[in-house]
Design an enzyme around this catalytic site. Structure first.
Site, PDB file in Angstrom:
ATOM      1  N   GLU A 146      33.451  45.389  30.445  1.00  0.00           N
ATOM      2  CA  GLU A 146      34.182  44.557  31.431  1.00  0.00           C
ATOM      3  C   GLU A 146      33.283  44.228  32.608  1.00  0.00           C
ATOM      4  O   GLU A 146      33.210  43.066  33.052  1.00  0.00           O
ATOM      5  CB  GLU A 146      35.399  45.311  31.971  1.00  0.00           C
ATOM      6  N   LYS A 181      49.538  42.566  38.272  1.00  0.00           N
ATOM      7  CA  LYS A 181      50.715  41.744  38.579  1.00  0.00           C
ATOM      8  C   LYS A 181      50.480  40.355  37.989  1.00  0.00           C
ATOM      9  O   LYS A 181      49.350  39.862  38.025  1.00  0.00           O
ATOM     10  CB  LYS A 181      50.853  41.635  40.111  1.00  0.00           C
ATOM     11  N   ASP A 198      47.635  36.461  30.512  1.00  0.00           N
ATOM     12  CA  ASP A 198      46.419  36.570  29.688  1.00  0.00           C
ATOM     13  C   ASP A 198      46.311  35.425  28.678  1.00  0.00           C
ATOM     14  O   ASP A 198      45.834  35.611  27.572  1.00  0.00           O
ATOM     15  CB  ASP A 198      46.415  37.915  28.929  1.00  0.00           C
ATOM     16  N   HIS A 237      40.230  41.172  31.223  1.00  0.00           N
ATOM     17  CA  HIS A 237      41.234  41.894  30.439  1.00  0.00           C
ATOM     18  C   HIS A 237      40.499  42.786  29.440  1.00  0.00           C
ATOM     19  O   HIS A 237      39.545  42.318  28.786  1.00  0.00           O
ATOM     20  CB  HIS A 237      42.165  40.906  29.724  1.00  0.00           C
ATOM     21  N   ASN A 262      35.637  47.197  38.820  1.00  0.00           N
ATOM     22  CA  ASN A 262      35.231  45.795  38.562  1.00  0.00           C
ATOM     23  C   ASN A 262      34.865  45.118  39.881  1.00  0.00           C
ATOM     24  O   ASN A 262      33.894  44.359  39.960  1.00  0.00           O
ATOM     25  CB  ASN A 262      36.373  45.046  37.872  1.00  0.00           C
ATOM     26  N   ASN A 286      40.315  36.202  35.384  1.00  0.00           N
ATOM     27  CA  ASN A 286      40.879  37.543  35.166  1.00  0.00           C
ATOM     28  C   ASN A 286      40.030  38.276  34.139  1.00  0.00           C
ATOM     29  O   ASN A 286      39.496  37.664  33.209  1.00  0.00           O
ATOM     30  CB  ASN A 286      42.331  37.417  34.662  1.00  0.00           C
ATOM     31  N   GLY A 306      39.039  49.789  41.371  1.00  0.00           N
ATOM     32  CA  GLY A 306      38.114  48.775  41.859  1.00  0.00           C
ATOM     33  C   GLY A 306      36.706  48.878  41.321  1.00  0.00           C
ATOM     34  O   GLY A 306      35.746  48.462  41.968  1.00  0.00           O
TER      35      GLY A 306
HETATM   36  C1  GRF Z   1      41.055  48.953  34.034  1.00  0.00           C
HETATM   37  O1  GRF Z   1      41.988  49.508  33.131  1.00  0.00           O
HETATM   38  C2  GRF Z   1      40.489  47.732  33.462  1.00  0.00           C
HETATM   39  O2  GRF Z   1      40.497  47.785  32.069  1.00  0.00           O
HETATM   40  C3  GRF Z   1      41.389  46.649  33.913  1.00  0.00           C
HETATM   41  O3  GRF Z   1      41.933  47.072  35.154  1.00  0.00           O
HETATM   42  C4  GRF Z   1      41.852  48.503  35.214  1.00  0.00           C
HETATM   43  C5  GRF Z   1      41.257  48.973  36.488  1.00  0.00           C
HETATM   44  O4  GRF Z   1      40.001  48.442  36.656  1.00  0.00           O
HETATM   45  N1  GRF Z   1      40.679  45.412  34.042  1.00  0.00           N
HETATM   46  P1  GRF Z   1      39.223  48.682  38.056  1.00  0.00           P
HETATM   47  O5  GRF Z   1      38.417  49.949  37.886  1.00  0.00           O
HETATM   48  O6  GRF Z   1      40.295  48.844  39.116  1.00  0.00           O
HETATM   49  O7  GRF Z   1      38.361  47.497  38.249  1.00  0.00           O
END
Ligand code: GRF
Length: 196
Positions: free
Chosen positions: A169, A81, A140, A99, A13, A97, A11
């Site tokens: 990201e 998922k 994607d 990626h 992001n 999303n 988490g």
């Molecule tokens: C990471 O590998 C990121 O590249 C992808 O999801 C994975 C976990 O990200 N987007 P997060 O730290 O759970 O946000």
């Protein structure tokens, strides 16, 4: 706007969006965080910020939860998922999303998390990066909103590359959520235009 974040893991992001809302960079409020993984640390991050955190694997139940919260934007942030066509149609052009590659490279079924960076290193590309895109029924494949490149260094390992891409990201995801909440994203065919 009312935001929902779907996660499966740490988490980081999600944390970026939490921080962006807290410091008012993002004109939105996270109403709910849903994870298909009970152990996801992201659920703890949500609870630590008094955000409703739900473990739910059943997509029909997830759709109900989202509708109850009157969600305007769904962010898939490390959500491992593929959502169904039905889910996509319920929330047309309201799902984004993040990626960890420059789509359409190193993406699609089976390309997620560290696997992406492994393939990048194996292939030997010199530039990788991250992409935020709208979600359509493919994996994607939706319209690209923001991309940012990351140079692959000769001495990069999986860990160093992953870390550098993850930082990008966070940067572009926050920007994309901000632009969406400010209603500055305009979709024309497959192209996304930003109305400054
Ligand atoms: C990471 O590998 C990121 O590249 C992808 O999801 C994975 C976990 O990200 N987007 P997060 O730290 O759970 O946000």
């Amino acid at each position: 706007l009312n935001i929902a974040v779907l996660i499966s893991g740490s988490g980081t992001n999600l944390q970026t969006i939490i921080d962006g809302c807290k410091n008012n960079e993002i004109n939105g409020k996270i109403k709910i965080v849903i994870s298909n993984n009970k152990e996801a640390y992201g659920l703890t991050r949500a609870k630590n910020n008094n955000i409703k955190a739900v473990y739910e694997k059943d997509e029909t139940k997830i759709i109900e939860l989202l509708k109850k919260e009157n969600i305007d934007l769904i962010v898939l942030a490390g959500y491992l998922k593929i959502v169904t066509k039905n889910f996509v149609n319920e929330f047309k052009n309201k799902i984004i999303n993040i990626h960890p590659s420059l789509i359409p490279s190193f993406c699609g079924k089976g390309y997620y998390g560290e696997i992406v960076h492994q393939k990048v290193l194996e292939y030997g590309v010199k530039i990788t990066g991250a992409t935020v895109h709208f979600v359509d029924e493919g994996a994607d494949t939706g319209p690209v909103i923001i991309q940012k490149s990351v140079i692959v260094k000769d001495n990069d390992t999986l860990e160093t590359l992953k870390k550098r891409v993850l930082h990008v990201e966070h940067e572009i995801l926050k920007e994309a959520v901000k632009l969406f909440c400010d209603k500055k994203l305009k979709l024309k065919g497959r192209r996304v235009f930003i109305n400054e």
